[in-house]
Design a protein around this motif. Structure first.
Motif, PDB file in Angstrom:
ATOM      1  N   PHE A 177      60.073 -16.802 -44.061  1.00 17.85           N
ATOM      2  CA  PHE A 177      59.832 -16.035 -45.264  1.00 17.85           C
ATOM      3  C   PHE A 177      58.767 -16.938 -46.339  1.00 17.85           C
ATOM      4  O   PHE A 177      59.248 -17.862 -46.757  1.00 17.85           O
ATOM      5  N   ALA A 178      57.510 -16.688 -46.173  1.00 15.53           N
ATOM      6  CA  ALA A 178      56.417 -17.260 -47.267  1.00 15.53           C
ATOM      7  C   ALA A 178      56.639 -16.548 -48.737  1.00 15.53           C
ATOM      8  O   ALA A 178      56.644 -15.699 -49.112  1.00 15.53           O
ATOM      9  N   LEU A 179      57.105 -17.581 -49.437  1.00  8.92           N
ATOM     10  CA  LEU A 179      57.531 -17.473 -50.889  1.00  8.92           C
ATOM     11  C   LEU A 179      56.318 -17.130 -51.748  1.00  8.92           C
ATOM     12  O   LEU A 179      55.371 -17.957 -51.662  1.00  8.92           O
ATOM     13  N   ALA A 180      56.438 -16.127 -52.609  1.00  7.54           N
ATOM     14  CA  ALA A 180      55.391 -15.766 -53.645  1.00  7.54           C
ATOM     15  C   ALA A 180      55.032 -16.928 -54.632  1.00  7.54           C
ATOM     16  O   ALA A 180      55.602 -17.520 -54.835  1.00  7.54           O
ATOM     17  N   GLN A 181      53.845 -16.997 -54.550  1.00  5.71           N
ATOM     18  CA  GLN A 181      53.321 -18.037 -55.653  1.00  5.71           C
ATOM     19  C   GLN A 181      53.233 -17.683 -56.970  1.00  5.71           C
ATOM     20  O   GLN A 181      53.114 -16.297 -57.191  1.00  5.71           O
ATOM     21  N   SER A 182      53.465 -18.435 -58.158  1.00 10.22           N
ATOM     22  CA  SER A 182      53.379 -17.820 -59.402  1.00 10.22           C
ATOM     23  C   SER A 182      52.158 -17.792 -59.922  1.00 10.22           C
ATOM     24  O   SER A 182      51.166 -18.203 -59.542  1.00 10.22           O
ATOM     25  N   ASN A 183      51.797 -16.655 -61.043  1.00 11.57           N
ATOM     26  CA  ASN A 183      50.780 -16.402 -61.286  1.00 11.57           C
ATOM     27  C   ASN A 183      49.462 -16.048 -60.367  1.00 11.57           C
ATOM     28  O   ASN A 183      48.265 -16.155 -61.040  1.00 11.57           O
ATOM     29  N   ILE A 184      49.724 -15.740 -59.447  1.00  7.55           N
ATOM     30  CA  ILE A 184      48.694 -15.620 -58.513  1.00  7.55           C
ATOM     31  C   ILE A 184      47.774 -14.413 -58.647  1.00  7.55           C
ATOM     32  O   ILE A 184      46.739 -14.194 -58.371  1.00  7.55           O
ATOM     33  N   ALA A 185      48.644 -13.365 -59.246  1.00 10.82           N
ATOM     34  CA  ALA A 185      47.672 -12.200 -59.776  1.00 10.82           C
ATOM     35  C   ALA A 185      46.610 -12.429 -60.524  1.00 10.82           C
ATOM     36  O   ALA A 185      45.563 -11.912 -60.802  1.00 10.82           O
ATOM     37  N   GLU A 186      46.602 -13.604 -61.383  1.00 14.23           N
ATOM     38  CA  GLU A 186      45.575 -13.865 -62.254  1.00 14.23           C
ATOM     39  C   GLU A 186      44.462 -14.878 -61.849  1.00 14.23           C
ATOM     40  O   GLU A 186      43.676 -15.320 -62.418  1.00 14.23           O
ATOM     41  N   ILE A 187      44.703 -15.287 -60.511  1.00  9.87           N
ATOM     42  CA  ILE A 187      43.802 -16.144 -59.878  1.00  9.87           C
ATOM     43  C   ILE A 187      42.322 -15.993 -60.173  1.00  9.87           C
ATOM     44  O   ILE A 187      41.321 -16.699 -60.395  1.00  9.87           O
ATOM     45  N   GLY A 188      42.024 -14.566 -59.715  1.00 11.38           N
ATOM     46  CA  GLY A 188      40.811 -14.069 -60.077  1.00 11.38           C
ATOM     47  C   GLY A 188      40.174 -14.295 -61.418  1.00 11.38           C
ATOM     48  O   GLY A 188      38.853 -14.523 -61.576  1.00 11.38           O
ATOM     49  N   SER A 189      40.920 -13.919 -62.115  1.00 14.77           N
ATOM     50  CA  SER A 189      40.683 -13.855 -63.775  1.00 14.77           C
ATOM     51  C   SER A 189      40.088 -15.469 -64.380  1.00 14.77           C
ATOM     52  O   SER A 189      39.216 -15.625 -64.764  1.00 14.77           O
ATOM     53  N   HIS A 190      41.047 -16.365 -63.690  1.00  9.97           N
ATOM     54  CA  HIS A 190      40.883 -17.702 -63.745  1.00  9.97           C
ATOM     55  C   HIS A 190      39.516 -18.327 -63.440  1.00  9.97           C
ATOM     56  O   HIS A 190      38.877 -18.957 -63.910  1.00  9.97           O
ATOM     57  N   LEU A 191      39.320 -17.662 -62.136  1.00 13.72           N
ATOM     58  CA  LEU A 191      38.069 -18.185 -61.225  1.00 13.72           C
ATOM     59  C   LEU A 191      36.619 -17.718 -62.204  1.00 13.72           C
ATOM     60  O   LEU A 191      35.749 -18.457 -62.304  1.00 13.72           O
ATOM     61  N   ASN A 192      36.886 -16.461 -62.319  1.00  8.31           N
ATOM     62  CA  ASN A 192      35.899 -15.908 -63.082  1.00  8.31           C
ATOM     63  C   ASN A 192      35.460 -16.436 -64.275  1.00  8.31           C
ATOM     64  O   ASN A 192      34.294 -16.573 -64.827  1.00  8.31           O
TER      65      ASN A 192
END
Length: 622
Positions: free
Chosen positions: A57-72
């Motif tokens: 089971f690959a456990l979900a990473q924290s805050n990953i939904a915001e990674i695109g915003s951080h990168l932008n």
């Protein structure tokens, strides 16, 4: 309408965008489902219920939904944080899985009748492993395991789809083995990279040309410099870096570099790339052929020639002769967090240490170059959406660190590797996009050509000579904000004349490529002879060389490297930085594919680099 189930729905689940209650009992909901058969695989039989299986089971990473915003935030030229890249430590801290996630999955497994001695949490919390029978696994996942056989004879166990309790879904990216099909075929032809992509050739060139007169039939470094206005010499090469990735058993030959240098780049004579071995990667010299040496010779000869011998080039050679390597093995080496607490590896990837081969596992041992070009690719549909999403997030993390990741867009137009097309609900010839080009956090590079009889000063067209520039629309990833306007304009002004059952016509998906460069008639020294070579495999390292020179100019002025370039190149600040390509198409799947057009198109992207204008635009940024 053709429904691409994994595209936007499953990706949302994978990235943890849906919140659910934490009740200990909740209804099961479909987590992943295949919508088409994997190319080359056939259903053989139901798997034995008593067989043993290792569920992971690959456990979900924290805050990953915001990674695109951080990168932008660090990549868009209008952002006050442009160029303020993150440290590896900050990235690891931001995206680590939570203790809540580990506890939730463990509790569910125990409540489902799995004994504690069957459960193992990996030391850094990236995975939970369960030693189970097939029957137990099927009860956990509400699914049935089957055995599939590849055309080569290799067998693989997989599911058509599986479900998880509603309150567990947000804690799990994906489960293996389930719907993901291993793209690595152990009985592959010698020299064929397991990703299934390599350059093409029309054979040996008996007479090579010099100068610019014959660039329509023989591309050389001089032709490329004239095409794109490359006249820059590195000023601070000791501060800069450029990396090329190759996968064993593919390797270059030094005598080929020397032969190429004698005709086209005298400063390269005797110069070698700086080898960084990953998981036992070696420059094998026991066997030679176009398939074994063509890719590496092409990549290195042109990348090194365009940045000149003053700029050292790093060769990331991945995988030993016994196991080979995957993109995840390479990513493990660049980012220790990926192969430890974030669990980047999939069981389908080559595993290190391997028996009788490399006795270690390179994990966070390699410093990434400022620009990294890769001329290999998967067919997106061979992988699950969750698998690609997890790997795509890793490319975003590299972008956050200031790394520019380039991938060739493929050589089969709208089809997948080898010209493979998908089928769906009885509809055949469905367009088959390429990954990682469909990841919104990399830069995808397509191919152009100089038309017969034209000069380097005439407009190029999309490559339709031997290969077709890979391009199209993802079935997994949503359209990124930097691309929304150009995709809308293309689909509005140049609507493709195909039924929606054979391509993702929603207008809401990531489109590729982003840019292009010439990919036809390259003169390459291979196995002691000059050959004509074709492919986006050539285009990507050429674009990478130009971006490396841009970084040199910025570093010389005390500025940061350009990092993830897509938000910048799609902005108005770069309106003059590319030569528009408006002719040609990318045939595949018994169609003419998409058509090139004025502005961005899914054949050549924004066009080919106008190096002086591109350099000027980046030097104007902080």
């Amino acid at each position: 309408m053709f429904l691409f189930l994994p595209a936007l729905t499953v990706l949302a689940v994978v990235l943890g965008l849906q919140a659910h209650g934490e009740a200990t009992a909740s209804p099961y909901v479909v987590h992943e489902m295949r919508t088409h058969a994997a190319a080359g695989w056939s259903l053989v039989r139901r798997h034995s219920p008593s067989a043993l299986i290792l569920l992971r089971f690959a456990l979900a990473q924290s805050n990953i939904a915001e990674i695109g915003s951080h990168l932008n935030d660090v990549s868009h030229p209008d952002s006050p944080n442009y160029g303020k890249h993150w440290s590896a430590g900050k990235i690891a801290e931001t995206f680590a899985p939570s203790n809540e996630t580990v506890a939730a999955v463990q509790t569910w497994l125990l409540e489902s009748g799995i004994f504690s001695n069957q459960i193992r949490v990996t030391p850094t919390k990236g995975w939970i492993e369960v030693n189970a029978t097939v029957e137990e696994a099927e009860q956990l996942l509400h699914a049935e395991y089957s055995v599939y056989r590849h055309d080569t004879g290799k067998e693989h166990i997989a599911l058509q789809g599986y479900s998880l309790p509603a309150h567990i879904r947000r804690h799990v990216d994906f489960v293996t083995p389930t719907i993901h099909f291993d793209a690595k075929i152990s009985s592959r032809s010698p020299g064929t990279p397991w990703m299934g992509s390599y350059p093409k050739t029309t054979g040996v060139v008996n007479e090579t040309s010099q100068g610019l007169e014959n660039c329509d039939s023989q591309i050389t470094p001089e032709c490329l410099r004239a095409l794109y206005g490359i006249a820059y010499k590195p000023a601070v090469p000791h501060l800069n870096s450029y990396g090329i990735v190759e996968y064993t058993p593919q390797s270059y030959r030094q005598d080929d570099i020397n032969k190429f240098a004698a005709s086209y780049s005298p400063d390269l004579s005797g110069i070698s790339p700086v080898l960084t071995s990953i998981d036992g990667g070696v420059i094998q010299t026991d066997q030679e052929s176009f398939n074994l040496n063509g890719e590496s010779d092409l990549d290195l000869q042109y990348a090194m020639a365009l940045v000149s011998a003053k700029q050292p080039l790093t060769l990331y050679q991945a995988g030993d002769l016994q196991e080979g390597a995957s993109f995840n093995n390479f990513l493990d080496a660049l980012d220790g967090s990926y192969c430890t607490f974030e669990g980047g590896d999939d069981p389908a990837d080559p595993t290190y240490p391997d028996s009788g081969g490399y006795a270690y596992h390179d994990c966070g041992t390699v410093k990434p170059a400022n620009v990294i070009s890769t001329s290999y690719s998967y067919t997106e549909s061979d992988l699950s959406s969750a698998y690609t999403a997890r790997q795509c997030a890793e490319y975003a993390k590299l972008g956050l660190m200031g790394v520019t990741m380039l991938f060739s867009s493929g050589d089969y137009g709208v089809a997948g590797n080898g010209g493979a097309c998908m089928s769906y609900n009885g509809t055949y010839g469905v367009f088959n996009p390429m990954f990682p080009s469909t990841c919104p956090y990399v830069t995808s590079v397509g191919a152009t050509q100089i038309n017969t009889g034209a000069s380097v000063y005439d407009p190029e067209s999309a490559c339709e000579r031997v290969i077709y520039s890979g391009g199209g629309f993802s079935n997994y990833f949503a359209v990124p904000s930097y691309q929304e306007e150009v995709v809308h304009n293309y689909l509005t002004n140049h609507p493709p004349p195909y039924d929606h059952t054979i391509w993702n016509a929603t207008g809401n998906s990531r489109a590729f490529p982003d840019v292009s460069a010439n990919g036809a008639n390259y003169v390459v020294a291979i196995d002691g002879q000059f050959s004509l070579v074709y492919g986006t495999s050539a285009s990507s390292p050429v674009v990478g060389a130009m971006l490396t020179l841009v970084n040199d100019a910025r570093l010389a002025k005390g500025k940061a490297p350009i990092g993830f370039i897509n938000p910048a190149i799609y902005s108005s600040a770069f309106a003059k930085a590319f030569n528009d390509i408006s002719s040609g198409s990318n045939s595949g799947c018994d169609t003419t594919g998409f058509a090139s057009a004025s502005g961005w198109d899914p054949v050549t992207g924004l066009g080919t680099p106008n190096f002086p204008s591109m350099l000027e635009a980046w030097m104007a940024l902080p």
